[in-house]
Design an enzyme around this catalytic site. Structure first.
Site, PDB file in Angstrom:
ATOM      1  CE1 TYR A  37      56.525  40.069  49.893  1.00  0.00           C
ATOM      2  CE2 TYR A  37      55.561  40.705  47.812  1.00  0.00           C
ATOM      3  CZ  TYR A  37      56.478  40.915  48.820  1.00  0.00           C
ATOM      4  OH  TYR A  37      57.339  41.988  48.747  1.00  0.00           O
TER       5      TYR A  37
ATOM      6  CG  LEU B 146      51.570  55.523  50.491  1.00  0.00           C
ATOM      7  CD1 LEU B 146      50.114  55.104  50.657  1.00  0.00           C
ATOM      8  CD2 LEU B 146      51.668  56.799  49.645  1.00  0.00           C
TER       9      LEU B 146
ATOM     10  CG  PHE C 124      47.800  57.096  55.107  1.00  0.00           C
ATOM     11  CD1 PHE C 124      46.874  58.129  55.213  1.00  0.00           C
ATOM     12  CD2 PHE C 124      48.519  56.973  53.926  1.00  0.00           C
ATOM     13  CE1 PHE C 124      46.659  59.013  54.162  1.00  0.00           C
ATOM     14  CE2 PHE C 124      48.314  57.852  52.873  1.00  0.00           C
ATOM     15  CZ  PHE C 124      47.385  58.874  52.991  1.00  0.00           C
TER      16      PHE C 124
HETATM   17  N1  LIG Z   1      61.546  44.302  49.117  1.00  0.00           N
HETATM   18  C1  LIG Z   1      61.041  44.331  50.328  1.00  0.00           C
HETATM   19  O1  LIG Z   1      61.691  43.976  51.329  1.00  0.00           O
HETATM   20  C2  LIG Z   1      59.635  44.813  50.520  1.00  0.00           C
HETATM   21  C3  LIG Z   1      59.137  45.052  51.815  1.00  0.00           C
HETATM   22  C4  LIG Z   1      57.820  45.518  51.935  1.00  0.00           C
HETATM   23  C5  LIG Z   1      57.038  45.718  50.793  1.00  0.00           C
HETATM   24  N2  LIG Z   1      57.544  45.447  49.546  1.00  0.00           N
HETATM   25  C6  LIG Z   1      56.742  45.667  48.323  1.00  0.00           C
HETATM   26  O2  LIG Z   1      56.255  47.004  48.335  1.00  0.00           O
HETATM   27  C7  LIG Z   1      54.841  47.003  48.173  1.00  0.00           C
HETATM   28  C8  LIG Z   1      54.251  48.198  48.840  1.00  0.00           C
HETATM   29  O3  LIG Z   1      54.557  48.218  50.229  1.00  0.00           O
HETATM   30  P1  LIG Z   1      53.530  48.863  51.259  1.00  0.00           P
HETATM   31  O4  LIG Z   1      52.280  48.058  51.263  1.00  0.00           O
HETATM   32  O5  LIG Z   1      54.224  49.062  52.545  1.00  0.00           O
HETATM   33  O6  LIG Z   1      53.254  50.249  50.476  1.00  0.00           O
HETATM   34  P2  LIG Z   1      52.478  51.601  50.770  1.00  0.00           P
HETATM   35  O7  LIG Z   1      51.834  51.961  49.478  1.00  0.00           O
HETATM   36  O8  LIG Z   1      53.424  52.587  51.395  1.00  0.00           O
HETATM   37  O9  LIG Z   1      51.389  51.259  51.855  1.00  0.00           O
HETATM   38  C9  LIG Z   1      50.188  50.600  51.527  1.00  0.00           C
HETATM   39  C10 LIG Z   1      49.320  50.567  52.770  1.00  0.00           C
HETATM   40  O10 LIG Z   1      48.830  51.895  53.013  1.00  0.00           O
HETATM   41  C11 LIG Z   1      47.408  51.833  53.050  1.00  0.00           C
HETATM   42  N3  LIG Z   1      46.885  53.071  52.462  1.00  0.00           N
HETATM   43  C12 LIG Z   1      47.052  53.557  51.213  1.00  0.00           C
HETATM   44  N4  LIG Z   1      46.412  54.733  51.055  1.00  0.00           N
HETATM   45  C13 LIG Z   1      45.832  54.995  52.240  1.00  0.00           C
HETATM   46  C14 LIG Z   1      45.024  56.055  52.720  1.00  0.00           C
HETATM   47  N5  LIG Z   1      44.670  57.074  51.951  1.00  0.00           N
HETATM   48  N6  LIG Z   1      44.594  55.992  53.995  1.00  0.00           N
HETATM   49  C15 LIG Z   1      44.937  54.975  54.780  1.00  0.00           C
HETATM   50  N7  LIG Z   1      45.702  53.920  54.402  1.00  0.00           N
HETATM   51  C16 LIG Z   1      46.141  53.937  53.125  1.00  0.00           C
HETATM   52  C17 LIG Z   1      47.023  50.627  52.239  1.00  0.00           C
HETATM   53  O11 LIG Z   1      45.775  50.126  52.668  1.00  0.00           O
HETATM   54  P3  LIG Z   1      44.650  49.700  51.587  1.00  0.00           P
HETATM   55  O12 LIG Z   1      45.136  48.446  50.930  1.00  0.00           O
HETATM   56  O13 LIG Z   1      43.454  49.459  52.439  1.00  0.00           O
HETATM   57  O14 LIG Z   1      44.517  50.854  50.642  1.00  0.00           O
HETATM   58  C18 LIG Z   1      48.157  49.657  52.566  1.00  0.00           C
HETATM   59  O15 LIG Z   1      47.916  48.993  53.786  1.00  0.00           O
HETATM   60  C19 LIG Z   1      54.403  45.631  48.708  1.00  0.00           C
HETATM   61  O16 LIG Z   1      53.151  45.213  48.196  1.00  0.00           O
HETATM   62  C20 LIG Z   1      55.522  44.750  48.215  1.00  0.00           C
HETATM   63  O17 LIG Z   1      55.298  44.418  46.861  1.00  0.00           O
HETATM   64  C21 LIG Z   1      58.820  45.025  49.398  1.00  0.00           C
END
Ligand SMILES: NC(=O)c1ccc[n+]([C@@H]2O[C@H](COP(=O)([O-])OP(=O)(O)OC[C@H]3O[C@@H](n4cnc5c(N)ncnc54)[C@H](OP(=O)(O)O)[C@@H]3O)[C@@H](O)[C@H]2O)c1
Length: 285
Positions: free
Chosen positions: A44, A200, A204
């Protein structure tokens, strides 16, 4: 481990570029809201976020015992600090050990609560992996072991010699295939916990016909449950009887705090299916 896990992928260079002080405040904020489980990976922020988080963790003064650290290893990709030629996966003994050692020193800790293999590799030698993981467990460097993005066949291959506690997979209303293709059933049958990354989905991100239909359904559900869209998306995941653990990616305190309330929502069965039907665009058979 908390039911809702805090993802750190975009805390640093891959996203919000938080300062050490801002990260430290965020760790404290999460801790104050009973969110103690943090999801990391060695890569990361181009191999930088773990060490920033580690410095931030030290600043908080929070006891290590009250936090739960997950990290992942196995992906190697070219970036400022690494001169690999192409992105690839490496599950050699040396790489797993080096990666865990650097996660420990970066995160300012003696142990990881959980180590995951980040993605399956066609070249993974399951005997080497299980011997290496065994060694790390015996040394106390990792407390538990799991995988990420593994299919049931990969898990069967690897679990011949080692216990796999978790599989972290992409799962949301936008991508519910693990619920339909037997992956989550397989986890349940074998006592493997499911963590959902990107919970999510693309709700969004894309104004697709699927998301427009879901938004329409959400208008009445938001009122009925006194909540917002994010929490309905999380509640849809939490309703599954396999006790899926969503990993939230938001970096915004208000949204982190808000996510905790999703645990209080128990969607009625028909509401759960109305969201599912809206995504699919048709009634279940
Ligand atoms: N194992 C793997 O291969 C893998 C791959 C990807 C991710 N991950 C893990 O999973 C975690 C979460 O993944 P993700 O970031 O894709 O999760 P997510 O919770 O589905 O998406 C988060 C994104 O959505 C935005 N968001 C949240 N609420 C919102 C709203 N009301 N309106 C608009 N945008 C909104 C956030 O922006 P803001 O920050 O501005 O709120 C952020 O950019 C990562 O941090 C990582 O630890 C693992």
């Amino acid at each position: 481990m908390n039911r809702i896990i805090v993802g750190t992928m975009t805390w640093g260079k891959w996203g919000k570029n938080l300062s050490i002080k801002e990260m430290s405040d965020k760790i404290k904020f999460c801790h104050d809201h009973a969110l103690n489980t943090f999801d990391h990976a060695d890569i990361y922020g181009g191999y930088t976020t773990e060490s920033e988080f580690g410095k931030a963790f030290k600043l908080t003064g929070i006891s290590r015992k009250s936090l739960f650290f997950i990290s992942k290893c196995g992906i190697q990709y070219p970036c400022d600090s690494k001169n690999y030629i192409i992105k690839h996966y490496n599950y050699s003994r040396q790489h797993i050990i080096n990666s865990v050692n650097s996660s420990l020193s970066n995160l300012n800790t003696d142990y990881l609560d959980l180590l995951l293999l980040h993605r399956p590799s066609p070249l993974m030698d399951t005997d080497i992996i299980s011997d290496t993981v065994d060694e790390l467990i015996k040394q106390g460097k990792i407390k538990d072991f799991g995988v990420s993005n593994f299919k049931p066949s990969h898990i069967e291959l690897l679990s011949k010699n080692i216990n796999i506690s978790w599989n972290q997979i992409e799962y949301s209303i936008s991508n519910s295939s693990p619920m339909l293709d037997g992956t989550i059933d397989f986890h349940q049958i074998n006592g493997i916990g499911t963590m959902a990354w990107s919970p999510l989905g693309d709700f969004f991100k894309i104004d697709s016909p699927e998301n427009q239909r879901i938004k329409k359904i959400f208008e009445s559900l938001k009122e009925k449950y006194g909540t917002n869209s994010e929490n309905l998306l999380l509640a849809w995941i939490l309703k599954h009887p396999s006790r899926i653990h969503p990993i939230i990616g938001t970096t915004i305190d208000k949204r982190i705090e808000n996510a905790c309330d999703s645990l209080k929502i128990n969607l009625d069965i028909e509401d759960w299916f109305s969201i599912f039907e809206a995504q699919k665009g048709e009634r279940v058979p």
